[in-house]
Design a protein around this motif. Structure first.
Motif, PDB file in Angstrom:
ATOM      1  N   MET A   4       0.821  -1.209   0.000  1.00 51.33           N
ATOM      2  CA  MET A   4       0.000   0.000   0.000  1.00 51.33           C
ATOM      3  C   MET A   4       0.858   1.264   0.000  1.00 51.33           C
ATOM      4  SD  MET A   4      -2.935   1.268  -0.352  1.00 51.33           S
ATOM      5  CE  MET A   4      -4.025  -0.107  -0.143  1.00 51.33           C
ATOM      6  N   GLU A   5       1.955   1.261   0.747  1.00 52.90           N
ATOM      7  CA  GLU A   5       2.848   2.425   0.788  1.00 52.90           C
ATOM      8  C   GLU A   5       3.435   2.707  -0.602  1.00 52.90           C
ATOM      9  OE1 GLU A   5       7.070   3.553   2.840  1.00 52.90           O
ATOM     10  OE2 GLU A   5       5.576   2.590   4.131  1.00 52.90           O
ATOM     11  N   ASP A   6       3.797   1.657  -1.322  1.00 52.47           N
ATOM     12  CA  ASP A   6       4.329   1.816  -2.677  1.00 52.47           C
ATOM     13  C   ASP A   6       3.270   2.405  -3.618  1.00 52.47           C
ATOM     14  OD1 ASP A   6       6.806   0.735  -1.973  1.00 52.47           O
ATOM     15  OD2 ASP A   6       6.207  -1.298  -2.550  1.00 52.47           O
ATOM     16  N   LYS A   7       2.037   1.935  -3.477  1.00 53.15           N
ATOM     17  CA  LYS A   7       0.948   2.450  -4.319  1.00 53.15           C
ATOM     18  C   LYS A   7       0.719   3.933  -4.048  1.00 53.15           C
ATOM     19  CE  LYS A   7      -1.199  -2.040  -4.636  1.00 53.15           C
ATOM     20  NZ  LYS A   7      -2.060  -2.973  -3.944  1.00 53.15           N
ATOM     21  N   VAL A   8       0.768   4.319  -2.787  1.00 56.29           N
ATOM     22  CA  VAL A   8       0.596   5.731  -2.427  1.00 56.29           C
ATOM     23  C   VAL A   8       1.716   6.565  -3.046  1.00 56.29           C
ATOM     24  CG1 VAL A   8       0.622   7.372  -0.497  1.00 56.29           C
ATOM     25  CG2 VAL A   8      -0.732   5.281  -0.334  1.00 56.29           C
ATOM     26  N   LYS A   9       2.954   6.050  -3.052  1.00 56.08           N
ATOM     27  CA  LYS A   9       4.079   6.753  -3.688  1.00 56.08           C
ATOM     28  C   LYS A   9       3.824   6.982  -5.170  1.00 56.08           C
ATOM     29  CE  LYS A   9       8.352   5.876  -1.196  1.00 56.08           C
ATOM     30  NZ  LYS A   9       9.634   5.182  -1.249  1.00 56.08           N
ATOM     31  N   VAL A  10       3.263   5.985  -5.826  1.00 57.27           N
ATOM     32  CA  VAL A  10       2.948   6.119  -7.254  1.00 57.27           C
ATOM     33  C   VAL A  10       1.949   7.251  -7.451  1.00 57.27           C
ATOM     34  CG1 VAL A  10       1.819   5.008  -9.233  1.00 57.27           C
ATOM     35  CG2 VAL A  10       3.453   3.712  -7.848  1.00 57.27           C
ATOM     36  N   PHE A  11       0.880   7.240  -6.660  1.00 55.06           N
ATOM     37  CA  PHE A  11      -0.156   8.263  -6.812  1.00 55.06           C
ATOM     38  C   PHE A  11       0.379   9.659  -6.484  1.00 55.06           C
ATOM     39  CE2 PHE A  11      -2.955   4.500  -5.735  1.00 55.06           C
ATOM     40  CZ  PHE A  11      -3.231   4.229  -7.059  1.00 55.06           C
ATOM     41  N   LYS A  12       1.223   9.751  -5.464  1.00 60.28           N
ATOM     42  CA  LYS A  12       1.820  11.051  -5.120  1.00 60.28           C
ATOM     43  C   LYS A  12       2.735  11.546  -6.239  1.00 60.28           C
ATOM     44  CE  LYS A  12       1.725  11.021  -0.089  1.00 60.28           C
ATOM     45  NZ  LYS A  12       2.532  11.004   1.151  1.00 60.28           N
ATOM     46  N   ALA A  13       3.529  10.646  -6.780  1.00 59.22           N
ATOM     47  CA  ALA A  13       4.454  11.037  -7.852  1.00 59.22           C
ATOM     48  C   ALA A  13       3.685  11.512  -9.084  1.00 59.22           C
ATOM     49  CB  ALA A  13       5.372   9.870  -8.215  1.00 59.22           C
ATOM     50  N   LEU A  14       2.625  10.811  -9.426  1.00 59.99           N
ATOM     51  CA  LEU A  14       1.857  11.168 -10.613  1.00 59.99           C
ATOM     52  C   LEU A  14       0.857  12.292 -10.346  1.00 59.99           C
ATOM     53  CD1 LEU A  14       1.241   7.615 -12.106  1.00 59.99           C
ATOM     54  CD2 LEU A  14       2.946   9.322 -12.799  1.00 59.99           C
ATOM     55  N   GLU A  98       0.522  -3.359 -12.538  1.00 64.08           N
ATOM     56  CA  GLU A  98       0.027  -3.640 -11.193  1.00 64.08           C
ATOM     57  C   GLU A  98      -0.937  -2.553 -10.706  1.00 64.08           C
ATOM     58  OE1 GLU A  98       1.733  -4.804  -6.799  1.00 64.08           O
ATOM     59  OE2 GLU A  98       3.008  -5.135  -8.556  1.00 64.08           O
ATOM     60  N   ILE A  99      -0.611  -1.290 -10.986  1.00 59.63           N
ATOM     61  CA  ILE A  99      -1.498  -0.189 -10.598  1.00 59.63           C
ATOM     62  C   ILE A  99      -2.808  -0.282 -11.395  1.00 59.63           C
ATOM     63  CG2 ILE A  99      -1.815   2.322 -10.730  1.00 59.63           C
ATOM     64  CD1 ILE A  99      -0.151   1.425  -8.326  1.00 59.63           C
ATOM     65  N   SER A 100      -2.716  -0.613 -12.658  1.00 56.68           N
ATOM     66  CA  SER A 100      -3.907  -0.781 -13.500  1.00 56.68           C
ATOM     67  C   SER A 100      -4.797  -1.901 -12.952  1.00 56.68           C
ATOM     68  CB  SER A 100      -3.486  -1.089 -14.932  1.00 56.68           C
ATOM     69  OG  SER A 100      -4.599  -1.373 -15.726  1.00 56.68           O
ATOM     70  N   ASP A 101      -4.186  -3.017 -12.612  1.00 58.01           N
ATOM     71  CA  ASP A 101      -4.938  -4.141 -12.043  1.00 58.01           C
ATOM     72  C   ASP A 101      -5.586  -3.753 -10.719  1.00 58.01           C
ATOM     73  OD1 ASP A 101      -4.155  -5.668 -14.211  1.00 58.01           O
ATOM     74  OD2 ASP A 101      -2.602  -6.784 -13.100  1.00 58.01           O
ATOM     75  N   TYR A 102      -4.871  -2.962  -9.920  1.00 58.34           N
ATOM     76  CA  TYR A 102      -5.406  -2.505  -8.634  1.00 58.34           C
ATOM     77  C   TYR A 102      -6.650  -1.654  -8.859  1.00 58.34           C
ATOM     78  CZ  TYR A 102      -5.638  -0.187  -4.089  1.00 58.34           C
ATOM     79  OH  TYR A 102      -6.060   0.293  -2.886  1.00 58.34           O
ATOM     80  N   PHE A 103      -6.590  -0.713  -9.810  1.00 58.12           N
ATOM     81  CA  PHE A 103      -7.762   0.102 -10.119  1.00 58.12           C
ATOM     82  C   PHE A 103      -8.924  -0.748 -10.592  1.00 58.12           C
ATOM     83  CE2 PHE A 103      -5.341   4.199 -10.393  1.00 58.12           C
ATOM     84  CZ  PHE A 103      -6.211   4.916  -9.579  1.00 58.12           C
ATOM     85  N   ASN A 104      -8.621  -1.715 -11.452  1.00 57.76           N
ATOM     86  CA  ASN A 104      -9.685  -2.599 -11.939  1.00 57.76           C
ATOM     87  C   ASN A 104     -10.337  -3.387 -10.807  1.00 57.76           C
ATOM     88  OD1 ASN A 104      -9.649  -1.918 -14.657  1.00 57.76           O
ATOM     89  ND2 ASN A 104      -7.957  -3.315 -15.081  1.00 57.76           N
TER      90      ASN A 104
END
Length: 108
Positions: A4-14, A98-104
């Motif tokens: 979850m922390e990694d996913k949050v980093k992705v969203f913050k970066a983008l 992985e982020i795409s799959d998470y959104f789906n």
């Protein structure tokens, strides 16, 4: 696998407009970089973009582009490799999938 922390980093970066624009261009635009003839082309990341080319495309200074690229790299949405005197950038397709799959999974 991203926690979850990694996913949050992705969203913050983008979440930063400039970084998002840089990421979109790295993902979708086939830039051409001059390859140093002294470097064996097998060492160059396939379909990668040079940092200098990105800086020229966005009319930002190299330090500004480098700072944004560092954020994207830390978030694992891009990979960077230094070859000779150039740094090549490519999208990290594993993280993007992985982020795409998470959104789906959230939507479905």
């Amino acid at each position: 696998m991203l926690n979850m922390e990694d996913k949050v980093k992705v969203f913050k970066a983008l979440g930063n407009k400039t970084r998002f624009e840089i990421f979109k261009n790295v993902l979708n635009t086939p830039y051409v970089c001059g390859i140093d003839t002294k470097v064996n082309s097998d060492n160059v990341i396939a379909q990668a973009t040079c940092v200098g080319t990105i800086a020229n495309e966005f009319n930002y200074s190299l330090p500004t582009i480098s700072r944004h690229l560092k954020e994207l790299k830390d978030a694992k949405v891009i990979n960077m490799e230094k070859v000779g005197n150039k740094i090549y950038v490519e999208p990290n397709l594993k993280t993007i999938k992985e982020i795409s799959d998470y959104f789906n999974s959230i939507v479905n």
